[in-house]
Structure formats: structure tokens, C-alpha cells
Design a protein around this motif. Structure first.
Motif, PDB file in Angstrom:
ATOM      1  N   ILE A  18     -72.332  19.449  18.612  1.00  0.00           N
ATOM      2  CA  ILE A  18     -72.799  18.701  19.781  1.00  0.00           C
ATOM      3  C   ILE A  18     -71.671  17.861  20.368  1.00  0.00           C
ATOM      4  N   ILE A  19     -70.904  17.221  19.503  1.00  0.00           N
ATOM      5  CA  ILE A  19     -69.778  16.392  19.962  1.00  0.00           C
ATOM      6  C   ILE A  19     -68.770  17.252  20.714  1.00  0.00           C
ATOM      7  N   LYS A  20     -68.420  18.407  20.149  1.00  0.00           N
ATOM      8  CA  LYS A  20     -67.429  19.277  20.786  1.00  0.00           C
ATOM      9  C   LYS A  20     -67.905  19.787  22.138  1.00  0.00           C
ATOM     10  N   GLU A  21     -69.212  20.036  22.265  1.00  0.00           N
ATOM     11  CA  GLU A  21     -69.754  20.495  23.542  1.00  0.00           C
ATOM     12  C   GLU A  21     -69.729  19.389  24.596  1.00  0.00           C
ATOM     13  N   ALA A  22     -69.808  18.139  24.152  1.00  0.00           N
ATOM     14  CA  ALA A  22     -69.870  17.015  25.084  1.00  0.00           C
ATOM     15  C   ALA A  22     -68.494  16.547  25.544  1.00  0.00           C
TER      16      ALA A  22
END
Length: 127
Positions: A18-22
Motif C-alpha cells: 500500500i505504501i509503495k502504491e501511494a
């Protein structure tokens, strides 16, 4: 219920995804920041779940439903999350309805397009 406080944490792989997508690809995030975000997300989920549980209890239900979560978000003043959540719930219900309405496969489709042929020995002869 969870035996240890750590049991309530979200899986690190999911949080990292999720962090990498954001974030943009050029941004790196430290281990301590990942840990802090993971813990914050877990606390947020517990907070919303607690409020949604209260909503279900008010309605004399033991099962949380999507509307309980939406009401909880509104009451806790997380209004910016309500519309996206309603859209996701609608998509989920629509996809669930499509799965339930799929026609059953015929014998021919289940057997890869081949009809079953009975063995001659298994057939009864009319006398």
C-alpha cells in the motif's frame, strides 16, 4: 480475540504494498516509518471497528455491515472516506451479484466439450 498486542498488526507485506502504491517510485521509506504506518493503520482500523460495532449494537445486531462502517466514519468525522467506501461497496455488491447469477455449466462444458460415452457392458438391453 487477540492474545498479544502484536496479533492486531496488519501484515507487513500488505502495508508495504500500500505504501509503495501511494508514493512515487523515487521515494524510499525507512523501516521505522513502515512500522509506524503499520501500527497507525492497525489502530485506525480498530478505532473504526469499535465505532461500527457500537452502531450494530444500537440496531440489536451482532454482525457488522458496510453501512455500520460508513456511519462510524461519518460520526468520527472521516467524511472524506465515506464516498470512496460507498463506491467500493457498490462495486463489491455488483460483482457478488454477477457471480451468483452465472448459469450452471452443462455436462458437455464440464467435461471439456466431450460427451460421456457409456461402456457397452454397462448398458441394459431391452428384451
Amino acid at each position: 480475540m487477540a492474545e498479544k498486542l502484536e496479533d492486531l498488526n496488519l501484515p507487513n507485506a500488505s502495508v508495504l504494498k500500500i505504501i509503495k502504491e501511494a508514493l512515487p517510485e523515487s521515494v524510499n521509506i525507512g523501516k521505522d516509518a513502515r512500522s509506524a504506518l503499520s501500527r497507525a493503520a492497525s489502530v485506525f482500523i480498530l478505532y473504526i471497528t469499535s465505532q461500527a460495532s457500537n452502531e450494530a449494537q444500537k440496531a440489536n445486531r451482532k454482525t457488522l455491515v458496510g453501512q455500520d462502517v460508513i456511519t462510524a466514519l461519518e460520526e468520527l468525522e472521516f467524511d472524506s472516506f465515506v464516498e470512496p467506501l460507498q463506491e467500493v461497496l457498490k462495486e463489491f455488491k455488483d460483482s457478488k451479484g454477477k457471480k451468483a447469477s452465472k448459469p450452471k455449466k452443462s455436462n458437455e462444458e464440464e467435461n471439456g466439450g466431450k460427451e460421456e460415452v457409456e461402456d457397452e457392458n454397462d448398458q441394459e438391453e431391452d428384451v
